[in-house]
Write a protein that holds these residues in place. Sequence first.
Motif, PDB file in Angstrom:
ATOM      1  N   ALA A  68       1.597  10.750   0.321  1.00 32.87           N
ATOM      2  CA  ALA A  68       1.083  10.073  -0.874  1.00 32.87           C
ATOM      3  C   ALA A  68       0.244   8.860  -0.499  1.00 32.87           C
ATOM      4  O   ALA A  68      -0.777   8.580  -1.141  1.00 32.87           O
ATOM      5  CB  ALA A  68       2.241   9.659  -1.780  1.00 32.87           C
ATOM      6  N   PHE A  69       0.638   8.151   0.571  1.00 31.84           N
ATOM      7  CA  PHE A  69      -0.135   6.971   0.943  1.00 31.84           C
ATOM      8  C   PHE A  69      -1.546   7.345   1.387  1.00 31.84           C
ATOM      9  O   PHE A  69      -2.531   6.771   0.916  1.00 31.84           O
ATOM     10  CB  PHE A  69       0.536   6.143   2.050  1.00 31.84           C
ATOM     11  CG  PHE A  69      -0.364   5.023   2.493  1.00 31.84           C
ATOM     12  CD1 PHE A  69      -0.485   3.875   1.727  1.00 31.84           C
ATOM     13  CD2 PHE A  69      -1.168   5.156   3.622  1.00 31.84           C
ATOM     14  CE1 PHE A  69      -1.379   2.861   2.084  1.00 31.84           C
ATOM     15  CE2 PHE A  69      -2.052   4.147   3.990  1.00 31.84           C
ATOM     16  CZ  PHE A  69      -2.153   3.000   3.218  1.00 31.84           C
ATOM     17  N   VAL A  70      -1.675   8.274   2.320  1.00 33.10           N
ATOM     18  CA  VAL A  70      -2.994   8.623   2.848  1.00 33.10           C
ATOM     19  C   VAL A  70      -3.847   9.276   1.760  1.00 33.10           C
ATOM     20  O   VAL A  70      -5.027   8.947   1.613  1.00 33.10           O
ATOM     21  CB  VAL A  70      -2.887   9.515   4.103  1.00 33.10           C
ATOM     22  CG1 VAL A  70      -4.253  10.030   4.522  1.00 33.10           C
ATOM     23  CG2 VAL A  70      -2.234   8.738   5.242  1.00 33.10           C
ATOM     24  N   GLN A  71      -3.261  10.155   0.983  1.00 32.91           N
ATOM     25  CA  GLN A  71      -4.024  10.774  -0.108  1.00 32.91           C
ATOM     26  C   GLN A  71      -4.488   9.719  -1.119  1.00 32.91           C
ATOM     27  O   GLN A  71      -5.619   9.756  -1.600  1.00 32.91           O
ATOM     28  CB  GLN A  71      -3.204  11.862  -0.794  1.00 32.91           C
ATOM     29  CG  GLN A  71      -2.996  13.090   0.067  1.00 32.91           C
ATOM     30  CD  GLN A  71      -4.287  13.807   0.357  1.00 32.91           C
ATOM     31  OE1 GLN A  71      -4.963  14.267  -0.563  1.00 32.91           O
ATOM     32  NE2 GLN A  71      -4.651  13.903   1.620  1.00 32.91           N
ATOM     33  N   GLY A  72      -3.611   8.768  -1.411  1.00 33.69           N
ATOM     34  CA  GLY A  72      -3.981   7.685  -2.323  1.00 33.69           C
ATOM     35  C   GLY A  72      -5.063   6.799  -1.742  1.00 33.69           C
ATOM     36  O   GLY A  72      -5.984   6.373  -2.454  1.00 33.69           O
ATOM     37  N   ALA A  73      -4.997   6.538  -0.436  1.00 29.14           N
ATOM     38  CA  ALA A  73      -6.018   5.724   0.218  1.00 29.14           C
ATOM     39  C   ALA A  73      -7.371   6.435   0.179  1.00 29.14           C
ATOM     40  O   ALA A  73      -8.409   5.802  -0.065  1.00 29.14           O
ATOM     41  CB  ALA A  73      -5.607   5.420   1.658  1.00 29.14           C
ATOM     42  N   CYS A  74      -7.372   7.742   0.407  1.00 23.70           N
ATOM     43  CA  CYS A  74      -8.620   8.520   0.338  1.00 23.70           C
ATOM     44  C   CYS A  74      -9.209   8.450  -1.065  1.00 23.70           C
ATOM     45  O   CYS A  74     -10.406   8.198  -1.243  1.00 23.70           O
ATOM     46  CB  CYS A  74      -8.364   9.970   0.731  1.00 23.70           C
ATOM     47  SG  CYS A  74      -7.990  10.216   2.479  1.00 23.70           S
ATOM     48  N   TRP A  75      -8.371   8.679  -2.053  1.00 24.54           N
ATOM     49  CA  TRP A  75      -8.857   8.630  -3.440  1.00 24.54           C
ATOM     50  C   TRP A  75      -9.389   7.236  -3.769  1.00 24.54           C
ATOM     51  O   TRP A  75     -10.465   7.104  -4.346  1.00 24.54           O
ATOM     52  CB  TRP A  75      -7.741   9.017  -4.419  1.00 24.54           C
ATOM     53  CG  TRP A  75      -8.175   8.906  -5.840  1.00 24.54           C
ATOM     54  CD1 TRP A  75      -8.905   9.813  -6.549  1.00 24.54           C
ATOM     55  CD2 TRP A  75      -7.921   7.825  -6.742  1.00 24.54           C
ATOM     56  NE1 TRP A  75      -9.114   9.354  -7.830  1.00 24.54           N
ATOM     57  CE2 TRP A  75      -8.523   8.133  -7.976  1.00 24.54           C
ATOM     58  CE3 TRP A  75      -7.231   6.612  -6.623  1.00 24.54           C
ATOM     59  CZ2 TRP A  75      -8.458   7.285  -9.072  1.00 24.54           C
ATOM     60  CZ3 TRP A  75      -7.182   5.777  -7.718  1.00 24.54           C
ATOM     61  CH2 TRP A  75      -7.784   6.111  -8.928  1.00 24.54           C
ATOM     62  N   TYR A  76      -8.643   6.218  -3.398  1.00 21.97           N
ATOM     63  CA  TYR A  76      -9.054   4.856  -3.722  1.00 21.97           C
ATOM     64  C   TYR A  76     -10.402   4.540  -3.078  1.00 21.97           C
ATOM     65  O   TYR A  76     -11.308   4.014  -3.738  1.00 21.97           O
ATOM     66  CB  TYR A  76      -7.990   3.843  -3.275  1.00 21.97           C
ATOM     67  CG  TYR A  76      -8.360   2.436  -3.692  1.00 21.97           C
ATOM     68  CD1 TYR A  76      -8.101   1.997  -4.981  1.00 21.97           C
ATOM     69  CD2 TYR A  76      -8.992   1.570  -2.817  1.00 21.97           C
ATOM     70  CE1 TYR A  76      -8.472   0.720  -5.387  1.00 21.97           C
ATOM     71  CE2 TYR A  76      -9.360   0.298  -3.208  1.00 21.97           C
ATOM     72  CZ  TYR A  76      -9.095  -0.126  -4.497  1.00 21.97           C
ATOM     73  OH  TYR A  76      -9.478  -1.383  -4.894  1.00 21.97           O
ATOM     74  N   LEU A  77     -10.567   4.856  -1.798  1.00 21.00           N
ATOM     75  CA  LEU A  77     -11.825   4.585  -1.113  1.00 21.00           C
ATOM     76  C   LEU A  77     -12.983   5.295  -1.810  1.00 21.00           C
ATOM     77  O   LEU A  77     -14.010   4.689  -2.106  1.00 21.00           O
ATOM     78  CB  LEU A  77     -11.743   5.013   0.354  1.00 21.00           C
ATOM     79  CG  LEU A  77     -13.020   4.832   1.173  1.00 21.00           C
ATOM     80  CD1 LEU A  77     -13.441   3.361   1.220  1.00 21.00           C
ATOM     81  CD2 LEU A  77     -12.816   5.395   2.582  1.00 21.00           C
ATOM     82  N   GLY A  78     -12.832   6.555  -2.102  1.00 17.80           N
ATOM     83  CA  GLY A  78     -13.886   7.296  -2.795  1.00 17.80           C
ATOM     84  C   GLY A  78     -14.164   6.752  -4.172  1.00 17.80           C
ATOM     85  O   GLY A  78     -15.320   6.651  -4.609  1.00 17.80           O
ATOM     86  N   GLU A  79     -13.113   6.371  -4.856  1.00 16.74           N
ATOM     87  CA  GLU A  79     -13.259   5.854  -6.219  1.00 16.74           C
ATOM     88  C   GLU A  79     -14.006   4.521  -6.226  1.00 16.74           C
ATOM     89  O   GLU A  79     -14.802   4.257  -7.134  1.00 16.74           O
ATOM     90  CB  GLU A  79     -11.874   5.723  -6.871  1.00 16.74           C
ATOM     91  CG  GLU A  79     -11.891   5.591  -8.355  1.00 16.74           C
ATOM     92  CD  GLU A  79     -12.428   6.797  -9.113  1.00 16.74           C
ATOM     93  OE1 GLU A  79     -12.790   6.599 -10.284  1.00 16.74           O
ATOM     94  OE2 GLU A  79     -12.497   7.916  -8.575  1.00 16.74           O
TER      95      GLU A  79
END
Length: 153
Positions: A68-79
Amino acid sequence: MSTGDENEWTGNPLLKQWLSERQDAFELWAAEAGGGWDFTMESVDRLEALIRSLFSSTGEIEAAQDTAFVQGACWYLGEVFARAHGMEWQQRPGGDPDDLPFVIQAGGTGGIGLDDEGEEEELAVLCPGDEILALFLRDDDNHLRDALEGWFS
């Protein structure tokens, strides 16, 4: 680009599911990551510092890629890039789960758009998952905020 092409890339069912899951999980991710995530370019430096504090190699991030952390970090960066530069989320059509979501300048697919004369032109593309992995492949002067350096002023 036809509307059908755009729909295949922006309307990809895997992408829609991933985006929905990430958005739904964001509040919890943000709280666990220290709170105060405001989708500004300045927050990308904070994200990078957090990633560097939790991981020390590309291999460690790859091992945690589905967390969840890495997936959330990826989403946040893209967002952040999507919001700051009017980019949109896309994912290659076909349903291959190894094809990672990315953000691209609006109006193109897969990194290609059309200029005013109808000629193909390269567009800014950012794959957050690749950029996060690259933090430990490049030197210490590599920063997430610079991922699209030269594309936007």
